[in-house]
Design a protein around this motif. Structure first.
Motif, mmCIF file in Angstrom:
data_model
loop_
_atom_site.group_PDB
_atom_site.id
_atom_site.type_symbol
_atom_site.label_atom_id
_atom_site.label_comp_id
_atom_site.label_asym_id
_atom_site.label_seq_id
_atom_site.Cartn_x
_atom_site.Cartn_y
_atom_site.Cartn_z
ATOM 1 N N PRO A 335 46.012 45.705 38.307
ATOM 2 C CA PRO A 335 45.984 46.605 39.473
ATOM 3 C C PRO A 335 44.648 47.333 39.640
ATOM 4 C CG PRO A 335 48.019 46.875 38.213
ATOM 5 C CD PRO A 335 47.110 46.026 37.389
ATOM 6 N N VAL A 336 43.985 47.623 38.539
ATOM 7 C CA VAL A 336 42.698 48.324 38.588
ATOM 8 C C VAL A 336 41.618 47.424 39.196
ATOM 9 C CG1 VAL A 336 40.945 49.508 37.201
ATOM 10 C CG2 VAL A 336 43.366 49.632 36.548
ATOM 11 N N LEU A 337 41.738 46.101 38.990
ATOM 12 C CA LEU A 337 40.729 45.172 39.468
ATOM 13 C C LEU A 337 40.869 44.855 40.954
ATOM 14 C CD1 LEU A 337 40.731 42.576 36.513
ATOM 15 C CD2 LEU A 337 39.280 44.592 36.800
ATOM 16 N N ARG A 338 42.034 45.170 41.540
ATOM 17 C CA ARG A 338 42.261 44.825 42.939
ATOM 18 C C ARG A 338 41.432 45.710 43.864
ATOM 19 N NH1 ARG A 338 48.562 44.501 41.347
ATOM 20 N NH2 ARG A 338 48.533 42.342 40.587
ATOM 21 N N SER A 339 41.088 45.150 45.026
ATOM 22 C CA SER A 339 40.265 45.904 45.980
ATOM 23 C C SER A 339 41.036 47.068 46.587
ATOM 24 C CB SER A 339 39.759 44.968 47.081
ATOM 25 O OG SER A 339 40.853 44.329 47.729
ATOM 26 N N ARG A 340 42.358 46.937 46.613
ATOM 27 C CA ARG A 340 43.218 48.037 47.077
ATOM 28 C C ARG A 340 44.587 47.857 46.428
ATOM 29 N NH1 ARG A 340 42.769 44.243 50.964
ATOM 30 N NH2 ARG A 340 44.712 43.525 51.953
ATOM 31 N N ALA A 341 45.311 48.952 46.296
ATOM 32 C CA ALA A 341 46.562 48.948 45.537
ATOM 33 C C ALA A 341 47.599 48.003 46.118
ATOM 34 C CB ALA A 341 47.131 50.370 45.481
ATOM 35 N N THR A 342 47.567 47.814 47.437
ATOM 36 C CA THR A 342 48.597 46.979 48.073
ATOM 37 C C THR A 342 48.265 45.492 48.052
ATOM 38 O OG1 THR A 342 47.501 47.335 50.206
ATOM 39 C CG2 THR A 342 49.311 48.850 49.617
ATOM 40 N N ALA A 343 47.058 45.136 47.565
ATOM 41 C CA ALA A 343 46.624 43.727 47.581
ATOM 42 C C ALA A 343 47.224 42.987 46.393
ATOM 43 C CB ALA A 343 45.107 43.641 47.573
ATOM 44 N N ARG A 344 48.554 42.773 46.457
ATOM 45 C CA ARG A 344 49.258 42.153 45.329
ATOM 46 C C ARG A 344 48.850 40.694 45.108
ATOM 47 N NH1 ARG A 344 53.632 45.136 43.530
ATOM 48 N NH2 ARG A 344 53.121 47.319 43.844
ATOM 49 N N GLU A 345 48.275 40.070 46.140
ATOM 50 C CA GLU A 345 47.873 38.673 45.984
ATOM 51 C C GLU A 345 46.628 38.545 45.105
ATOM 52 O OE1 GLU A 345 45.441 40.259 49.305
ATOM 53 O OE2 GLU A 345 47.538 40.429 48.664
ATOM 54 N N GLU A 346 45.897 39.666 44.887
ATOM 55 C CA GLU A 346 44.682 39.648 44.069
ATOM 56 C C GLU A 346 45.029 39.849 42.592
ATOM 57 O OE1 GLU A 346 41.504 41.440 47.337
ATOM 58 O OE2 GLU A 346 42.112 42.665 45.633
ATOM 59 N N ALA A 347 44.188 39.289 41.721
ATOM 60 C CA ALA A 347 44.329 39.457 40.267
ATOM 61 C C ALA A 347 45.739 39.124 39.782
ATOM 62 C CB ALA A 347 43.924 40.879 39.844
ATOM 63 N N GLU A 348 46.273 38.025 40.301
ATOM 64 C CA GLU A 348 47.571 37.551 39.836
ATOM 65 C C GLU A 348 47.424 36.971 38.430
ATOM 66 O OE1 GLU A 348 50.754 33.938 40.755
ATOM 67 O OE2 GLU A 348 49.072 34.306 42.115
ATOM 68 N N VAL A 349 48.276 37.397 37.515
ATOM 69 C CA VAL A 349 48.201 36.959 36.125
ATOM 70 C C VAL A 349 49.062 35.706 35.933
ATOM 71 C CG1 VAL A 349 48.625 37.560 33.714
ATOM 72 C CG2 VAL A 349 47.787 39.300 35.321
ATOM 73 N N MET A 350 48.456 34.695 35.351
ATOM 74 C CA MET A 350 49.158 33.439 35.069
ATOM 75 C C MET A 350 48.987 33.125 33.588
ATOM 76 S SD MET A 350 48.485 29.683 36.768
ATOM 77 C CE MET A 350 46.925 29.437 35.916
ATOM 78 N N VAL A 351 50.076 32.789 32.909
ATOM 79 C CA VAL A 351 50.049 32.500 31.472
ATOM 80 C C VAL A 351 50.540 31.076 31.251
ATOM 81 C CG1 VAL A 351 51.030 33.080 29.218
ATOM 82 C CG2 VAL A 351 50.390 34.899 30.814
#
Length: 604
Positions: A335-351
């Motif tokens: 969440p800290v890396l996203r350009s805005r808090a609502t941009a859930r499509e950004e920095a999606e974690v995949m394992v």
């Protein structure tokens, strides 16, 4: 009595006065009771002057005639140095590469050494003479006597090859700096002298543009166990020892074209964490890996692909036992890396679990474009898909599905004719050195270009086809990065592949790929020649969390955006904008405390 091979570069023999000074240094070595072979380069800028003359005659001079022309430069040096030694009362004889019996491939301007007939040298040494040899040159065979040259760094290569053939006690490389330094003293005068460095570390630094030693020379030293010392031509300081591992027995026949791969390594204790669509701005990698370092988590491979729009993908591998902690850090920092808090499509974690890393290892792969391509083709022929790629000068690693690991080992061993398999990377020659600092040196390469080809099919054989085409054109590829983001187009999963090549090869590489793209249905080819690659190298970084984070933080503090990241066990490389390259080098060098109080002055 020891047999020593000494090599003096063009600066060291750049004038009559300097040649006399070299003769006096040679005399000191002889008086200490040693037999001596001396290899010299052409005087000063002689080679550059000869190239300029050729270009004044022809815009595209014949390569055979270029070898004939350029080989004359060293003949001047060896004759003058022999005369200087004779004036001092020391018997000496000058010999060209042909007279010594340095036999090479029939490949003008870039030949590799096949073998060396040492009988004539040994005869002159037995008579008490110093043998002065022209570096950089040889002959294609003893039947047609075609003069060949070895290309850039040829005198280093000649010297170490002679030391291997003669079984010399050591090979001393004399240059205009006091030894191997933590970075280029022309850029950072406070660069620090290293007393010792491993061959693997030196291979990485040499290939990254450190000009003191050519990678081919280090490769020969590593393969044949030659003790290598780099010293200043102007002082009696001890310089830097380049330490070789105990070599496997090798024939001197085919000296520079011996088997390029020595071993196959495998690591099945791996898992991957990827952050997709991370905003492309300075400081992102520093924040992510800074937090990982604070949790004392050790990361293996790190891959950052080229940006797409305003985002990048960052992926890294860790050992399975720490996967949960690494995933928790990634989820917390996302969440800290996203350009805005609502941009859930950004920095999606995949394992991804159940992966393995297989690697081919060997110093002989330097400058041989076909080695990586052969690895990719071998895996492709076995139906094994490559998920991640990481490259260095002594290793190419591929992340694959863990269920394919045993089969991958078998086919790679067969393809590269390897009997012995290193089942665990902990047994590798680049294993951790507890007493070594994490970073030994920092290097900058301003002569690379970045190419990317969009939307290539994500299936076995794609990488083999792509890099095989480049290998056919003799184009060497450095960094290779396969994006983590996968999209399905017309039912076919596709990814982007990016890589770097020498700037002089960029246009040809672009033409090759654009032709292939239209044939195979690949996407756009993107070229960027305004890049710089900055790298840190050190065998001590193995098992020491935080090295990558410190490097990324140094770049972030100077608002330097990272365009690509790739790593091996002993190297971390970042691509940045070309105009920020020197700033990046200085920042990273300072961040690891590699400077000294003494400034190095490099003679003109």
């Amino acid at each position: 009595m020891a047999l020593i091979v000494q090599k003096y570069g063009g600066t060291s023999v750049g004038s009559a006065e300097r040649i006399i000074a070299v003769a006096q240094r040679v005399m000191q070595t002889v008086k200490a009771g040693n037999s001596l072979v001396v290899v010299v380069s052409a005087m000063g800028k002689t080679t550059d002057g000869l190239v300029k003359l050729a270009n004044a005659i022809s815009s595209n001079p014949c390569r055979r005639e270029m070898d004939m022309l350029l080989s004359t430069g060293e003949q001047v040096s060896i004759a003058l140095l022999s005369m200087a030694l004779q004036e001092l009362g020391q018997p000496a004889i000058s010999l060209t590469g042909a007279q010594v019996g340095i036999v090479t491939e029939a490949e003008h301007t870039r030949a590799r050494i096949l073998n060396i007939s040492s009988q004539r040298i040994e005869r002159h040494l037995k008579d008490g003479k110093v043998v002065v040899v022209a570096g950089f040159q040889g002959i294609s065979s003893t039947t047609d006597w075609e003069i060949t040259t070895l290309g850039r760094g040829g005198s280093d290569t000649s010297a170490v090859a002679l030391a291997a053939a003669l079984k010399a006690s050591c090979c001393e490389i004399y240059t205009d700096v006091p030894g191997i330094l933590t970075t280029d003293p022309r850029i950072v005068p406070e660069a620090q002298l290293m007393s010792e460095i491993t061959c693997d570390e030196m291979l990485e630094l040499a290939s990254l543009g450190a000009k003191v030693l050519h990678p081919r020379a280090v490769e020969i030293a590593r393969n044949y166990g030659v003790e290598l010392v780099v010293r200043s031509s102007w002082t009696d300081d001890p310089g830097t020892r380049v330490v070789s591992p105990t070599p496997q027995p090798r024939s001197l026949v085919g000296l520079e074209i011996t088997r390029p791969v020595d071993g196959v390594e495998a690591d099945t204790d791996q898992a991957k964490v990827a952050l997709l669509r991370v905003p492309d701005r300075p400081g992102v990698a520093a924040r992510l890996f800074g937090e990982i370092a604070r949790q004392n988590l050790d990361v293996d491979l790190i891959i950052q692909s080229i940006h797409e729009g305003n985002t990048n993908d960052i992926a890294f591998t860790v050992t399975t036992p720490i996967l949960k902690r690494a995933e928790a850090v990634a989820q917390a920092i996302a969440p800290v890396l996203r350009s805005r808090a609502t941009a859930r499509e950004e920095a999606e974690v995949m394992v991804q679990q159940q992966i393995a890393k297989v690697s081919i290892v060997g110093a002989g792969m330097i400058g041989r474009p076909g080695v990586a391509a052969k690895m990719f083709a071998t895996l492709s022929d076995a139906g094994i898909n490559i998920q991640m790629i990481s490259t260095s000068e002594v290793k190419v690693s591929c992340v694959i599905d863990a269920t394919e690991c045993d089969r991958a080992i078998d086919v790679l061993c067969k393809a590269f004719e390897i009997d012995r398999v290193y089942q665990s990377e902990s047994q590798s020659a680049t294993s951790s050195h507890p007493t070594s600092p994490p970073v030994r040196g920092v290097a900058l390469d301003l002569k690379q270009a970045q190419l990317a080809i969009r939307q290539v099919a994500d299936r076995p054989g794609t990488a083999a086809k792509l890099f095989g085409l480049l290998a056919e054109r003799n184009i060497s590829v450095d960094m290779i990065i396969q994006s983590q983001r996968c999209r399905v187009i017309d039912g076919v999963p596709k990814r982007d592949i990016a890589f770097t090549v020498a700037q002089i090869d960029a246009e040809e590489a672009r033409q090759v790929l654009e032709t292939a793209a239209s044939e195979f249905g690949w996407g756009e080819v993107v070229v960027d020649s305004a890049i710089a690659k900055v790298s840190v190298v050190g065998a001590g970084m193995v098992g020491q969390p935080g090295v990558a984070a410190r490097m990324f933080e140094a770049l972030a503090q100077h608002q330097i955006n990272i365009q690509m990241i790739t790593t091996s066990e002993i190297k971390i490389s970042c691509v940045v904008a070309q105009e920020q390259g020197i700033t990046a080098l200085k920042a990273i060098h300072a961040a690891f405390g590699l400077g000294s109080n003494q400034q190095i002055q490099v003679p003109a």
